[in-house]
Design a protein around this motif. Structure first.
Motif, mmCIF file in Angstrom:
data_model
loop_
_atom_site.group_PDB
_atom_site.id
_atom_site.type_symbol
_atom_site.label_atom_id
_atom_site.label_comp_id
_atom_site.label_asym_id
_atom_site.label_seq_id
_atom_site.Cartn_x
_atom_site.Cartn_y
_atom_site.Cartn_z
ATOM 1 N N CYS A 202 -28.595 21.948 -35.507
ATOM 2 C CA CYS A 202 -28.522 20.897 -34.244
ATOM 3 C C CYS A 202 -29.817 21.371 -33.290
ATOM 4 O O CYS A 202 -30.053 22.516 -33.284
ATOM 5 C CB CYS A 202 -27.279 21.339 -33.666
ATOM 6 S SG CYS A 202 -25.563 21.113 -34.563
ATOM 7 N N CYS B 255 -22.052 19.628 -33.827
ATOM 8 C CA CYS B 255 -22.959 19.947 -33.076
ATOM 9 C C CYS B 255 -22.143 19.643 -31.569
ATOM 10 O O CYS B 255 -21.419 18.781 -31.509
ATOM 11 C CB CYS B 255 -24.411 18.972 -33.215
ATOM 12 S SG CYS B 255 -25.436 19.184 -34.474
ATOM 13 N N GLU C 146 -26.675 17.633 -28.443
ATOM 14 C CA GLU C 146 -27.452 17.600 -29.817
ATOM 15 C C GLU C 146 -27.255 17.054 -30.942
ATOM 16 O O GLU C 146 -26.241 16.330 -30.625
ATOM 17 C CB GLU C 146 -27.059 19.242 -30.260
ATOM 18 C CG GLU C 146 -27.362 20.384 -29.357
ATOM 19 C CD GLU C 146 -27.029 21.735 -29.993
ATOM 20 O OE1 GLU C 146 -27.346 22.556 -29.486
ATOM 21 O OE2 GLU C 146 -25.968 21.677 -30.720
#
Length: 65
Positions: free
Chosen positions: A55, A37, A41
């Protein structure tokens, strides 16, 4: 022969572990990403475990009216 291998890989990835699939991720406000990610996130679930992650943003987005 190569196409059969790709089909087999797709089927095995989609049925592996607790992977929810891209539709579940998108409806939950997330994005499917390969590898990791990005900053801001967190890993919410897997689209296709263990390679493609779902994510989501750390902070909820707000809409202005």
């Amino acid at each position: 022969m190569g196409i059969l291998v790709l089909v087999f890989m797709f089927i095995s990835l989609s049925q592996h572990g607790d992977a929810q699939g891209p539709d579940s991720c998108n409806h939950g406000g997330g994005l499917c990403r390969v590898g990791t990610c990005i900053s801001g996130e967190y890993l919410a679930q897997y689209c296709f475990e263990p390679i493609i992650l779902c994510c989501k943003n750390l902070s909820p987005t707000t809409t202005e009216s």
